[in-house]
Write an enzyme that holds these catalytic residues in place. Structure first.
Site, mmCIF file in Angstrom:
data_model
loop_
_atom_site.group_PDB
_atom_site.id
_atom_site.type_symbol
_atom_site.label_atom_id
_atom_site.label_comp_id
_atom_site.label_asym_id
_atom_site.label_seq_id
_atom_site.Cartn_x
_atom_site.Cartn_y
_atom_site.Cartn_z
ATOM 1 N N ARG A 151 29.991 41.830 36.450
ATOM 2 C CA ARG A 151 30.329 42.171 37.445
ATOM 3 C C ARG A 151 31.780 42.709 37.638
ATOM 4 O O ARG A 151 32.196 43.289 38.517
ATOM 5 C CB ARG A 151 29.757 41.324 38.808
ATOM 6 C CG ARG A 151 30.545 40.103 39.025
ATOM 7 C CD ARG A 151 29.984 39.217 39.927
ATOM 8 N NE ARG A 151 30.072 39.380 41.257
ATOM 9 C CZ ARG A 151 30.729 38.791 42.116
ATOM 10 N NH1 ARG A 151 31.818 38.204 41.818
ATOM 11 N NH2 ARG A 151 30.405 39.189 43.296
ATOM 12 N N TRP A 177 45.250 36.489 36.758
ATOM 13 C CA TRP A 177 45.519 35.351 35.977
ATOM 14 C C TRP A 177 44.581 35.564 34.834
ATOM 15 O O TRP A 177 44.858 34.818 33.720
ATOM 16 C CB TRP A 177 45.447 34.048 36.691
ATOM 17 C CG TRP A 177 44.171 33.498 37.285
ATOM 18 C CD1 TRP A 177 43.055 34.137 37.948
ATOM 19 C CD2 TRP A 177 43.751 32.059 36.988
ATOM 20 N NE1 TRP A 177 42.294 33.038 38.065
ATOM 21 C CE2 TRP A 177 42.523 31.909 37.601
ATOM 22 C CE3 TRP A 177 44.309 30.781 36.666
ATOM 23 C CZ2 TRP A 177 41.860 30.755 37.893
ATOM 24 C CZ3 TRP A 177 43.760 29.643 36.610
ATOM 25 C CH2 TRP A 177 42.596 29.521 37.333
ATOM 26 N N ASN A 206 45.142 40.389 43.423
ATOM 27 C CA ASN A 206 44.318 39.457 42.805
ATOM 28 C C ASN A 206 43.370 40.499 41.909
ATOM 29 O O ASN A 206 43.225 39.666 40.725
ATOM 30 C CB ASN A 206 43.246 39.511 43.859
ATOM 31 C CG ASN A 206 42.102 38.365 43.408
ATOM 32 O OD1 ASN A 206 41.665 37.626 44.341
ATOM 33 N ND2 ASN A 206 41.611 38.369 42.268
ATOM 34 N N SER A 220 47.404 37.814 45.986
ATOM 35 C CA SER A 220 47.638 37.926 44.771
ATOM 36 C C SER A 220 46.856 36.832 43.859
ATOM 37 O O SER A 220 45.769 36.470 44.628
ATOM 38 C CB SER A 220 49.288 37.512 44.425
ATOM 39 O OG SER A 220 49.815 37.774 43.079
ATOM 40 N N GLN A 221 47.353 36.301 42.848
ATOM 41 C CA GLN A 221 46.610 35.020 42.082
ATOM 42 C C GLN A 221 47.911 34.292 41.330
ATOM 43 O O GLN A 221 48.829 34.744 41.488
ATOM 44 C CB GLN A 221 45.708 35.642 41.189
ATOM 45 C CG GLN A 221 44.098 36.013 41.662
ATOM 46 C CD GLN A 221 43.391 36.046 40.693
ATOM 47 O OE1 GLN A 221 43.453 36.343 39.603
ATOM 48 N NE2 GLN A 221 41.899 35.448 40.800
ATOM 49 N N GLU A 262 34.225 41.836 49.457
ATOM 50 C CA GLU A 262 33.267 41.501 48.320
ATOM 51 C C GLU A 262 32.313 40.361 48.709
ATOM 52 O O GLU A 262 31.392 40.473 47.752
ATOM 53 C CB GLU A 262 34.267 41.327 47.087
ATOM 54 C CG GLU A 262 34.622 39.903 46.907
ATOM 55 C CD GLU A 262 36.123 39.916 47.687
ATOM 56 O OE1 GLU A 262 36.996 38.906 47.282
ATOM 57 O OE2 GLU A 262 36.549 40.928 48.406
ATOM 58 N N ASP A 310 37.941 29.534 43.451
ATOM 59 C CA ASP A 310 37.074 29.911 44.863
ATOM 60 C C ASP A 310 35.595 29.663 44.209
ATOM 61 O O ASP A 310 35.111 30.644 43.478
ATOM 62 C CB ASP A 310 37.363 31.222 45.209
ATOM 63 C CG ASP A 310 37.451 32.106 44.197
ATOM 64 O OD1 ASP A 310 37.897 32.219 42.848
ATOM 65 O OD2 ASP A 310 37.123 33.559 44.557
ATOM 66 N N GLU A 370 31.476 32.949 31.283
ATOM 67 C CA GLU A 370 32.520 32.812 32.168
ATOM 68 C C GLU A 370 33.014 31.407 32.335
ATOM 69 O O GLU A 370 34.042 30.967 32.668
ATOM 70 C CB GLU A 370 32.241 33.429 33.553
ATOM 71 C CG GLU A 370 33.101 33.225 34.730
ATOM 72 C CD GLU A 370 32.494 33.608 36.026
ATOM 73 O OE1 GLU A 370 32.978 33.891 36.930
ATOM 74 O OE2 GLU A 370 31.239 33.444 36.035
#
Length: 532
Positions: A137, A144, A180, A190-191, A263, A295, A479
């Site tokens: 997805r 990052w 991000n 951001s990340q 999202e 998250d 992942e």
């Protein structure tokens, strides 16, 4: 849009809400978007956020306003008639029977994208150069993720590595920070700041030379994270800056908006409805957790269990502050190469102060790990997580504390399949029993940096063995993994994705450090990390 938004006092969130080419779908399409998200007309709300309008957004909105309210079926039909939904990244094309290493090599072309121009009304942000996406997805570049992905690109892909660095530099120049991901709805956050480490990969034998080349962008990123520094006071953070009682300046994760994420719109509404906190604060804390990359995790929950108690913006985390220490050291080193000693002295002093604060305020002697701090109470939160290893990764830890952290890592985080994310199982994806590729690399290289090659090698072998076993059984790279049982991972807001950029990159890098493909007795040589 003005370049270097921070320097020009144009904040990313303001730009995102006022410029038509960067407005997120929830603003661009108004009630149509919120109605479609609430009705869950597509199971994954990111599908809506990524949909491409087939005609001018204003015309679509005008037609919708004339027809609403619509039944759920009519709403779905209206949306599908006016938007194109692109498929996820296809990653099962490599032929069967390939070795793990050869399969990953075959995946890189499938994960490489080019988006020099975004379609009108699309949430996609244009980028000047080719880049690698995670997969599934996730069809855009992520911040990052990309550092860990780049670890697995070979010498023949040096050009692609440079292209990705230049894409991130472009985003810093254009938006004032790295979003991000390359979507309009990611612009308000951001990340974790890995850009300086990406840059170092361009010149592994002399990283300071690369930092000097990208010095304006590195300084601009630092400015983004430190915006509000002069306004922060004890008990009153400003944006991402927290000033503590002793005068130390550290940072937290934050987001410029306090509304549901595009999202995950319906999901965020549901969390806020079940929380005792004000809805706007819940949304900001959810978004801040998304900026962290974790998250979601028990790290961000007041009760350690439930997303409805999220309070991310109250937390001063060791991972973020360790990376900012590394960024400050990198800028100082780049300034020396650029023949700017005053700049080097300034940023080295910032790094020294941050390192002292990390060791004084974020060290938990009871757990033997670096910990999250609640700035409101001034107390450590007692979290035993892989985030506590980050000061070793960037060199911010002192030697004694690093040795204790290694012992605590072996005792509490080392599992059959690698390093577990936390010791708590909440059903969230950034908790037990899951392990993630980036946290394996941070742990392995951090332990190597402080001389514990034995534990680092043990982690590397367990991780590569897990990835290999799952690949042999499924033909996919995933992942995340359940490292307690060495099987595919689970939990979180969406289904398990495959592809997968950072798993590919870290696995290749760790295999390169080993003599064999994950055997228990495989020789291990610590990887060279091109950081300050």
């Amino acid at each position: 849009m003005a370049l270097l938004g921070v320097a020009c006092n144009v904040t990313p969130q303001k730009a995102a809400e006022t410029a038509s080419d960067t407005a997120p779908p929830s603003i661009l399409f108004g009630d149509l978007y919120s109605d479609a998200a609430k009705a869950r007309i597509h199971p994954d709300t990111k599908t809506l956020a990524d949909a491409v309008p087939l005609r001018a957004p204003a015309d679509i909105v005008a037609d919708y306003d004339k027809q609403k309210p619509l039944s759920e079926t009519a709403l779905r039909n209206f949306f599908d008639a006016n938007f194109r939904i692109d498929p996820p990244v296809e990653t099962v094309a490599p032929p069967e029977g390939l070795s793990l290493r050869d399969h990953i090599a075959a995946l890189w072309p499938l994960l490489t994208r080019t988006t020099k121009k975004a379609e009108p009304g699309s949430s996609r942000l244009p980028l000047p150069e080719p880049y690698v996406v995670p997969g599934g997805r996730f069809t855009e570049i992520y911040y990052w993720d990309s550092y860990f992905t780049m670890l697995g690109l070979g010498p023949d892909q040096a050009g692609l590595r440079r292209h990705m660095v230049d894409d991130f530099a472009y985003m810093i120049r254009t938006y004032g920070h790295v979003p991000n991901g390359s979507r309009t709805y990611y612009l308000s956050r951001s990340q974790p700041p890995f850009f300086y480490l990406m840059v170092s990969l361009l010149s592994p034998n002399d990283p300071a030379r690369a930092w000097a080349e990208y010095l304006p962008e590195l300084k601009a990123e630092h400015d983004f994270w430190m915006a509000g520094e002069t306004d922060a006071a004890p008990g009153a953070p400003s944006l991402r800056v927290v000033k503590l009682a002793d005068g130390s300046l550290l940072n937290r994760y934050y987001d410029g908006r306090d509304v549901p994420r595009d999202e995950s719109y319906g999901e965020d509404l549901a969390v806020a409805a079940g929380s005792s906190h004000p809805a706007s604060q819940v949304y900001r804390d959810i978004r801040a957790a998304a900026e962290s990359g974790w998250d979601f995790s028990s790290r961000w929950f007041v009760d350690g269990k439930s997303l409805t108690t999220i309070h991310t913006t109250d937390v001063v985390p060791p991972d973020l502050n360790s990376l900012l220490y590394g960024l400050e050291k990198a800028i100082a080193a780049g300034c020396l190469v650029a023949d700017d000693p005053a700049c080097a002295i300034t940023y080295a002093a910032k790094a020294d102060k941050r390192r002292a604060a990390i060791n004084a305020l974020l060290w938990n002697a009871d757990s033997g790990l670096y910990d999250d701090l609640d700035w409101k109470t001034g107390k450590l939160l007692g979290h035993v997580t892989a985030a506590g290893i980050y000061p070793l990764f960037t060199g911010a830890a002192d030697e004694t504390k690093a040795a204790e952290a290694a012992s605590a890592t072996r005792a509490h985080l080392l599992q059959q399949g690698g390093i577990v994310t936390s010791t708590i199982d909440t059903g969230q994806q950034w908790d037990a029993p899951n392990g993630w590729a980036p946290l394996q690399w941070v742990s392995v290289t951090g332990l190597c940096r402080y001389g514990d090659a034995a534990l680092a090698g043990d982690i590397a072998r367990r991780w590569v063995s897990t990835v290999s076993r799952v690949y042999d059984g499924t033909g996919r790279l995933l992942e995340k993994y359940n490292v307690m049982d060495a099987v595919p991972g689970g939990g979180g807001e969406y289904a398990l994705q495959d592809g997968f950029g950072w798993t590919n990159g870290v696995t290749i890098a760790l295999m390169d450090a080993m003599a064999g493909p994950g055997e228990a007795d495989a020789a291990f040589t610590c990887p060279v990390v091109t950081g300050p």
